[in-house]
Write a protein that holds these residues in place. Structure first.
Motif, PDB file in Angstrom:
ATOM      1  N   GLN A  90       0.827  -1.200   0.000  1.00  0.00           N
ATOM      2  CA  GLN A  90       0.000   0.000   0.000  1.00  0.00           C
ATOM      3  C   GLN A  90       0.864   1.254   0.000  1.00  0.00           C
ATOM      4  OE1 GLN A  90      -3.241   0.203  -0.362  1.00  0.00           O
ATOM      5  NE2 GLN A  90      -3.564  -2.002  -0.345  1.00  0.00           N
ATOM      6  N   THR A  91       2.048   1.148   0.642  1.00  0.00           N
ATOM      7  CA  THR A  91       2.959   2.290   0.695  1.00  0.00           C
ATOM      8  C   THR A  91       3.353   2.731  -0.705  1.00  0.00           C
ATOM      9  OG1 THR A  91       3.830   1.462   2.785  1.00  0.00           O
ATOM     10  CG2 THR A  91       5.148   3.110   1.657  1.00  0.00           C
ATOM     11  N   GLY A  92       3.499   1.767  -1.608  1.00  0.00           N
ATOM     12  CA  GLY A  92       3.900   2.085  -2.971  1.00  0.00           C
ATOM     13  C   GLY A  92       2.864   2.859  -3.746  1.00  0.00           C
ATOM     14  N   ASN A  93       1.624   2.891  -3.259  1.00  0.00           N
ATOM     15  CA  ASN A  93       0.555   3.616  -3.943  1.00  0.00           C
ATOM     16  C   ASN A  93       0.176   4.926  -3.247  1.00  0.00           C
ATOM     17  OD1 ASN A  93       0.052   1.786  -6.113  1.00  0.00           O
ATOM     18  ND2 ASN A  93      -0.918   0.380  -4.661  1.00  0.00           N
ATOM     19  N   LYS A  94       0.904   5.288  -2.211  1.00  0.00           N
ATOM     20  CA  LYS A  94       0.546   6.476  -1.442  1.00  0.00           C
ATOM     21  C   LYS A  94       1.043   7.779  -2.063  1.00  0.00           C
ATOM     22  CE  LYS A  94      -0.023   4.371   3.114  1.00  0.00           C
ATOM     23  NZ  LYS A  94       0.468   4.309   4.512  1.00  0.00           N
ATOM     24  N   GLN A  95       1.769   7.689  -3.180  1.00  0.00           N
ATOM     25  CA  GLN A  95       2.315   8.891  -3.796  1.00  0.00           C
ATOM     26  C   GLN A  95       1.462   9.405  -4.951  1.00  0.00           C
ATOM     27  OE1 GLN A  95       5.225  10.374  -2.507  1.00  0.00           O
ATOM     28  NE2 GLN A  95       4.785   8.862  -0.920  1.00  0.00           N
ATOM     29  N   THR A  96       0.332   8.755  -5.225  1.00  0.00           N
ATOM     30  CA  THR A  96      -0.446   9.080  -6.418  1.00  0.00           C
ATOM     31  C   THR A  96      -1.071  10.479  -6.367  1.00  0.00           C
ATOM     32  OG1 THR A  96      -2.336   7.916  -5.445  1.00  0.00           O
ATOM     33  CG2 THR A  96      -0.948   6.679  -6.974  1.00  0.00           C
ATOM     34  N   HIS A  97      -1.107  11.097  -5.209  1.00  0.00           N
ATOM     35  CA  HIS A  97      -1.680  12.442  -5.103  1.00  0.00           C
ATOM     36  C   HIS A  97      -0.718  13.517  -5.592  1.00  0.00           C
ATOM     37  CE1 HIS A  97       0.907  12.165  -1.581  1.00  0.00           C
ATOM     38  NE2 HIS A  97       0.861  13.488  -1.478  1.00  0.00           N
ATOM     39  N   ARG A  98       0.526  13.160  -5.834  1.00  0.00           N
ATOM     40  CA  ARG A  98       1.534  14.164  -6.157  1.00  0.00           C
ATOM     41  C   ARG A  98       1.412  14.646  -7.604  1.00  0.00           C
ATOM     42  NH1 ARG A  98       4.694  15.097  -2.080  1.00  0.00           N
ATOM     43  NH2 ARG A  98       4.942  13.502  -0.464  1.00  0.00           N
ATOM     44  N   THR A  99       1.663  15.941  -7.771  1.00  0.00           N
ATOM     45  CA  THR A  99       1.679  16.543  -9.101  1.00  0.00           C
ATOM     46  C   THR A  99       2.907  17.422  -9.226  1.00  0.00           C
ATOM     47  OG1 THR A  99       0.351  18.416  -8.325  1.00  0.00           O
ATOM     48  CG2 THR A  99      -0.844  16.558  -9.295  1.00  0.00           C
ATOM     49  N   LEU A 100       3.295  17.694 -10.450  1.00  0.00           N
ATOM     50  CA  LEU A 100       4.430  18.586 -10.683  1.00  0.00           C
ATOM     51  C   LEU A 100       3.998  20.038 -10.512  1.00  0.00           C
ATOM     52  CD1 LEU A 100       5.953  16.929 -13.882  1.00  0.00           C
ATOM     53  CD2 LEU A 100       6.930  16.885 -11.580  1.00  0.00           C
ATOM     54  N   PRO A 101       4.804  20.868  -9.862  1.00  0.00           N
ATOM     55  CA  PRO A 101       4.461  22.287  -9.746  1.00  0.00           C
ATOM     56  C   PRO A 101       4.519  22.954 -11.120  1.00  0.00           C
ATOM     57  CG  PRO A 101       6.675  21.888  -8.918  1.00  0.00           C
ATOM     58  CD  PRO A 101       6.074  20.548  -9.181  1.00  0.00           C
ATOM     59  N   PRO A 102       3.810  24.061 -11.297  1.00  0.00           N
ATOM     60  CA  PRO A 102       3.734  24.716 -12.614  1.00  0.00           C
ATOM     61  C   PRO A 102       5.085  25.015 -13.264  1.00  0.00           C
ATOM     62  CG  PRO A 102       2.141  25.665 -11.105  1.00  0.00           C
ATOM     63  CD  PRO A 102       2.981  24.738 -10.293  1.00  0.00           C
ATOM     64  N   GLY A 103       6.069  25.402 -12.488  1.00  0.00           N
ATOM     65  CA  GLY A 103       7.364  25.765 -13.056  1.00  0.00           C
ATOM     66  C   GLY A 103       8.370  24.636 -13.143  1.00  0.00           C
ATOM     67  N   SER A 104       7.910  23.402 -12.966  1.00  0.00           N
ATOM     68  CA  SER A 104       8.841  22.276 -12.938  1.00  0.00           C
ATOM     69  C   SER A 104       9.561  22.090 -14.267  1.00  0.00           C
ATOM     70  CB  SER A 104       8.091  20.985 -12.595  1.00  0.00           C
ATOM     71  OG  SER A 104       8.948  19.858 -12.673  1.00  0.00           O
ATOM     72  N   LEU A 105      10.825  21.711 -14.187  1.00  0.00           N
ATOM     73  CA  LEU A 105      11.615  21.378 -15.373  1.00  0.00           C
ATOM     74  C   LEU A 105      11.067  20.158 -16.101  1.00  0.00           C
ATOM     75  CD1 LEU A 105      15.209  21.738 -13.874  1.00  0.00           C
ATOM     76  CD2 LEU A 105      14.225  23.185 -15.661  1.00  0.00           C
ATOM     77  N   TYR A 106      10.181  19.405 -15.440  1.00  0.00           N
ATOM     78  CA  TYR A 106       9.741  18.116 -15.962  1.00  0.00           C
ATOM     79  C   TYR A 106       8.301  18.128 -16.476  1.00  0.00           C
ATOM     80  CZ  TYR A 106      14.060  17.192 -13.686  1.00  0.00           C
ATOM     81  OH  TYR A 106      15.390  17.261 -13.321  1.00  0.00           O
ATOM     82  N   GLN A 107       7.728  19.331 -16.648  1.00  0.00           N
ATOM     83  CA  GLN A 107       6.380  19.436 -17.194  1.00  0.00           C
ATOM     84  C   GLN A 107       6.291  18.826 -18.593  1.00  0.00           C
ATOM     85  OE1 GLN A 107       3.499  20.156 -16.076  1.00  0.00           O
ATOM     86  NE2 GLN A 107       3.883  21.177 -14.118  1.00  0.00           N
ATOM     87  N   HIS A 108       7.388  18.856 -19.335  1.00  0.00           N
ATOM     88  CA  HIS A 108       7.391  18.308 -20.692  1.00  0.00           C
ATOM     89  C   HIS A 108       7.224  16.782 -20.705  1.00  0.00           C
ATOM     90  CE1 HIS A 108       8.432  22.080 -22.687  1.00  0.00           C
ATOM     91  NE2 HIS A 108       9.269  22.314 -21.686  1.00  0.00           N
ATOM     92  N   ILE A 109       7.506  16.142 -19.578  1.00  0.00           N
ATOM     93  CA  ILE A 109       7.319  14.682 -19.502  1.00  0.00           C
ATOM     94  C   ILE A 109       6.434  14.360 -18.299  1.00  0.00           C
ATOM     95  CG2 ILE A 109       9.422  14.009 -20.730  1.00  0.00           C
ATOM     96  CD1 ILE A 109      10.702  13.526 -17.926  1.00  0.00           C
TER      97      ILE A 109
END
Length: 304
Positions: free
Chosen positions: A191-210
């Motif tokens: 269950q611990t492995g599924n507890k991160q699904t609420h996370r999102t990238l912040p608007p200015g993230s370098l990784y928005q492209h992926i």
């Protein structure tokens, strides 16, 4: 009338932290119980331990980030076992999937409080109970401590700290007959492995492209070579119960480094070829080559 100490006399005792249902600790507690040990299962909330209590295990509320909670648990365990503990399993932990450039330092501190400082505090508190039993400490680490687990630099570094801590701890406790096993844990159903699904990238993230790559990464450990939790627990408990072995532990005893879980064998083999191989495999597996192509094509630069 028999006391609690009389009831467990002659049985090995094991304390497991982080026994929330659906996780590794819960499965490990059940497996030790099935092998005839007296299990002391702990978690931050006592109500999540009710099913383990019904199975005949002792259950105590324990928050490894709070000194008073650890002290209270130690007192309860000492009273229950007559001042002995055969095995301490430091399993309680927190995940954190976020790019290194997007971390929240308050969350980082919370991860280290549980994954690193909590382990250190538990060891310090329970060593006096482990010495009379020539006991075993099991620290749950991760493959991510040895591989570039993209978007998990915080979690990986916390487990890397546990590896280094455990290696030195092993030498310091050897004169007292206490052994230290580190579980280099691969992908395991949890269950611990599924507890991160609420996370999102912040608007200015370098990784928005992926962003799609990041979103798949949130549950990556549950979809890649994942081993079922009871299967992993059986392997870990079997290793723990091998005992001290012979010739000072050189033959037949519990291994210092225990590799198990999904992808563990592959990583163990790959590390002999050097870091470059693991770097290249993970670079592609986690989509960094895709980002590199986008950066090159679009000439992306971050604003100062």
């Amino acid at each position: 009338m028999a006391t609690d100490i009389d009831i467990i006399k002659g049985r090995q005792t094991v304390l497991v932290t982080g026994c929330t249902p659906g996780g590794i600790g819960h499965a490990v507690a059940q497996e030790f119980h099935a092998r005839g040990l007296h299990v002391i299962a702990t978690a931050r909330r006592a109500e999540v331990l009710e099913d383990l209590a019904r199975q005949g295990m002792s259950t105590f509320e324990l928050d490894v980030t709070k000194a008073d909670s650890i002290a209270a648990c130690k007192q309860q365990v000492a009273a229950l076992t007559g001042g002995r503990l055969d095995i301490l399993v430091n399993n309680a932990g927190m995940g954190y999937v976020t790019p290194a450039t997007d971390i929240d330092l308050d969350e980082v501190r919370a991860v280290f409080e549980t994954n690193v400082f909590g382990v250190m505090a538990m060891v310090q508190a329970f060593v006096p109970l482990l010495i009379p039993a020539r006991g075993l400490i099991i620290n749950i680490s991760s493959l991510s401590s040895l591989t570039p687990y993209v978007f998990a630099s915080v979690y990986s570094s916390s487990k890397g700290a546990i590896n280094s801590y455990s290696r030195t701890l092993r030498q310091e406790l050897r004169p007292f007959g206490i052994r230290v096993m580190v579980s280099i844990t691969g992908t395991v159903r949890s269950q611990t492995g599924n507890k991160q699904t609420h996370r999102t990238l912040p608007p200015g993230s370098l990784y928005q492209h992926i962003r799609d790559v990041f979103e798949r990464r949130l549950t990556w450990s549950q979809n890649n070579g994942t081993v079922e939790t009871p299967c992993f627990a059986k392997q870990l408990v079997s290793e723990a119960l091998r005992g001290e072995g012979w010739l000072g532990g050189w033959l037949g005893g519990t291994r210092n480094w225990f590799w198990a879980g999904g992808l563990a064998t592959q990583v163990w083999l790959a590390k002999f070829f050097g870091e470059w191989l693991l770097d290249e495999i993970t670079y592609r597996r986690f989509g960094m080559n895709k980002l590199a192509a986008i950066v090159k094509a679009q000439g992306i630069k971050r604003s100062p």
